[in-house]
Design a protein around this motif. Structure first.
Motif, mmCIF file in Angstrom:
data_model
loop_
_atom_site.group_PDB
_atom_site.id
_atom_site.type_symbol
_atom_site.label_atom_id
_atom_site.label_comp_id
_atom_site.label_asym_id
_atom_site.label_seq_id
_atom_site.Cartn_x
_atom_site.Cartn_y
_atom_site.Cartn_z
ATOM 1 N N PHE A 36 47.837 44.668 50.949
ATOM 2 C CA PHE A 36 48.115 44.285 49.569
ATOM 3 C C PHE A 36 49.419 44.936 49.127
ATOM 4 O O PHE A 36 49.648 46.120 49.380
ATOM 5 C CB PHE A 36 46.987 44.731 48.631
ATOM 6 N N GLU A 37 50.248 44.149 48.433
ATOM 7 C CA GLU A 37 51.526 44.658 47.932
ATOM 8 C C GLU A 37 51.585 44.458 46.421
ATOM 9 O O GLU A 37 51.350 43.354 45.921
ATOM 10 C CB GLU A 37 52.695 43.919 48.604
ATOM 11 N N ALA A 38 51.893 45.545 45.708
ATOM 12 C CA ALA A 38 52.129 45.461 44.265
ATOM 13 C C ALA A 38 53.582 45.030 44.102
ATOM 14 O O ALA A 38 54.500 45.773 44.468
ATOM 15 C CB ALA A 38 51.871 46.808 43.606
ATOM 16 N N LEU A 39 53.797 43.834 43.595
ATOM 17 C CA LEU A 39 55.145 43.275 43.475
ATOM 18 C C LEU A 39 55.874 43.849 42.271
ATOM 19 O O LEU A 39 55.298 44.002 41.196
ATOM 20 C CB LEU A 39 55.066 41.748 43.370
ATOM 21 N N ASP A 40 57.165 44.128 42.452
ATOM 22 C CA ASP A 40 57.970 44.718 41.381
ATOM 23 C C ASP A 40 57.984 43.853 40.129
ATOM 24 O O ASP A 40 57.867 44.358 39.020
ATOM 25 C CB ASP A 40 59.418 44.927 41.855
ATOM 26 N N ASP A 41 58.163 42.551 40.316
ATOM 27 C CA ASP A 41 58.306 41.656 39.166
ATOM 28 C C ASP A 41 57.018 40.927 38.791
ATOM 29 O O ASP A 41 57.019 40.074 37.920
ATOM 30 C CB ASP A 41 59.405 40.615 39.457
ATOM 31 N N GLY A 50 46.954 44.479 44.601
ATOM 32 C CA GLY A 50 48.289 43.904 44.445
ATOM 33 C C GLY A 50 48.243 42.399 44.415
ATOM 34 O O GLY A 50 47.282 41.785 44.894
ATOM 35 N N VAL A 51 49.275 41.792 43.852
ATOM 36 C CA VAL A 51 49.376 40.340 43.760
ATOM 37 C C VAL A 51 49.839 39.746 45.084
ATOM 38 O O VAL A 51 49.513 38.630 45.434
ATOM 39 C CB VAL A 51 50.341 39.938 42.622
ATOM 40 N N GLY A 52 50.607 40.524 45.862
ATOM 41 C CA GLY A 52 51.077 40.059 47.159
ATOM 42 C C GLY A 52 50.094 40.442 48.254
ATOM 43 O O GLY A 52 49.456 41.485 48.198
ATOM 44 N N PHE A 53 49.971 39.556 49.272
ATOM 45 C CA PHE A 53 49.087 39.845 50.383
ATOM 46 C C PHE A 53 49.745 39.399 51.683
ATOM 47 O O PHE A 53 50.273 38.297 51.774
ATOM 48 C CB PHE A 53 47.733 39.141 50.219
ATOM 49 N N ILE A 54 49.711 40.291 52.687
ATOM 50 C CA ILE A 54 50.285 40.008 54.005
ATOM 51 C C ILE A 54 49.150 40.027 55.022
ATOM 52 O O ILE A 54 48.512 41.066 55.219
ATOM 53 C CB ILE A 54 51.337 41.074 54.401
ATOM 54 N N VAL A 55 48.899 38.879 55.675
ATOM 55 C CA VAL A 55 47.884 38.841 56.727
ATOM 56 C C VAL A 55 48.452 39.522 57.968
ATOM 57 O O VAL A 55 49.665 39.609 58.148
ATOM 58 C CB VAL A 55 47.419 37.396 57.051
ATOM 59 N N ILE A 56 47.586 40.019 58.832
ATOM 60 C CA ILE A 56 47.997 40.791 60.016
ATOM 61 C C ILE A 56 49.086 40.094 60.840
ATOM 62 O O ILE A 56 50.090 40.721 61.171
ATOM 63 C CB ILE A 56 46.783 41.136 60.910
ATOM 64 N N TYR A 87 43.057 30.106 45.581
ATOM 65 C CA TYR A 87 41.671 30.579 45.570
ATOM 66 C C TYR A 87 41.591 32.043 45.137
ATOM 67 O O TYR A 87 40.751 32.415 44.332
ATOM 68 C CB TYR A 87 41.039 30.398 46.954
ATOM 69 N N ASN A 88 42.498 32.890 45.700
ATOM 70 C CA ASN A 88 42.499 34.323 45.372
ATOM 71 C C ASN A 88 43.548 34.700 44.335
ATOM 72 O O ASN A 88 43.632 35.863 43.950
ATOM 73 C CB ASN A 88 42.736 35.152 46.630
ATOM 74 N N ALA A 89 44.354 33.750 43.913
ATOM 75 C CA ALA A 89 45.450 33.991 42.970
ATOM 76 C C ALA A 89 46.342 35.125 43.469
ATOM 77 O O ALA A 89 46.506 36.154 42.818
ATOM 78 C CB ALA A 89 44.923 34.271 41.565
ATOM 79 N N GLU A 90 46.901 34.910 44.639
ATOM 80 C CA GLU A 90 47.803 35.900 45.219
ATOM 81 C C GLU A 90 48.953 35.211 45.934
ATOM 82 O O GLU A 90 48.861 34.043 46.309
ATOM 83 C CB GLU A 90 47.062 36.843 46.169
ATOM 84 N N ALA A 91 50.022 35.953 46.107
ATOM 85 C CA ALA A 91 51.195 35.462 46.822
ATOM 86 C C ALA A 91 51.058 35.841 48.290
ATOM 87 O O ALA A 91 50.996 37.023 48.611
ATOM 88 C CB ALA A 91 52.467 36.074 46.230
ATOM 89 N N ARG A 92 50.975 34.861 49.180
ATOM 90 C CA ARG A 92 50.936 35.141 50.617
ATOM 91 C C ARG A 92 52.354 35.428 51.069
ATOM 92 O O ARG A 92 53.276 34.651 50.818
ATOM 93 C CB ARG A 92 50.342 33.961 51.388
#
Length: 194
Positions: A36-41, A50-56, A87-92
């Motif tokens: 999970f990444e907390a995005l600056d903007d 965090g709003v950002g998410f990076i899969v493996i 679905y998760n309201a996140e930025a991939r």
């Protein structure tokens, strides 16, 4: 959850993003399934760290054992936006998209060349050969003395160093390296992989 009505600010932010946008932020949490990444903007997410998410698979071009092989909590990172997960309201996001693909460089310097590698394993369909830096290619059984693909591979053993020819690197679709046995028994012109 109806994210559009429950968190309109988050939904509005995510709708402004376009594939290829570069987003920066801080690694907020590391899970076994991704980062999970907390995005600056970006706004805070009501459920996730965090709003950002990076899969493996989007963390690195290399094979990794765990996300902590690449990032740690609190680390600043920039990623490429891939898609809006409604679905998760996140930025991939993709961390590796901002780095050059090492398989492309491998292909550029090795296709058509004889190179040395270590037999990783033999299976009925062929022999997997490892070249270091996580590159593994396949010599199909049919390339080994013309045997059919269902016959067992007996010529090489795991751990043995062998010479093979890189015949093709399938970059855009499956990211596979195809190999064959050298046409002659001589080992002249062997290219070391560095």
């Amino acid at each position: 959850m109806d994210w559009q009505s429950e968190s309109p600010e988050l939904w509005a932010f995510l709708e402004t993003l376009h594939r290829g946008d570069i987003l920066s932020g801080t690694v907020a949490a590391i899970e076994r399934f991704g980062v999970f990444e907390a995005l600056d903007d970006g706004p805070a997410h009501p459920l996730f760290p965090g709003v950002g998410f990076i899969v493996i698979p989007e963390l690195s071009w290399r094979r990794i054992e765990a996300p902590t092989d690449v990032v740690h909590v609190g680390q600043r990172v920039s990623c490429e936006f891939l898609q809006f997960d409604t679905y998760n309201a996140e930025a991939r996001l993709s961390l590796k998209a901002l780095e050059p693909d090492p398989l492309r460089a491998f292909a550029d310097r090795t296709v058509g060349q004889e190179i040395r590698g270590m037999v990783e394993k033999t299976v009925p369909i062929g022999v997997f050969v490892e070249f270091g830096d996580g590159f593994v290619g396949l010599v199909p059984s049919i390339e080994i003395d013309g045997r059919p693909a269902v016959s067992p591979v007996e010529d090489w053993e795991a751990g043995e160093e062998i010479t093979v020819v890189v015949t093709e690197v399938d970059l855009p679709t499956h990211r596979r390296i195809f190999l064959s046995r050298p046409k002659n028994a001589q080992r002249e012109g062997v290219v070391p992989v560095a």
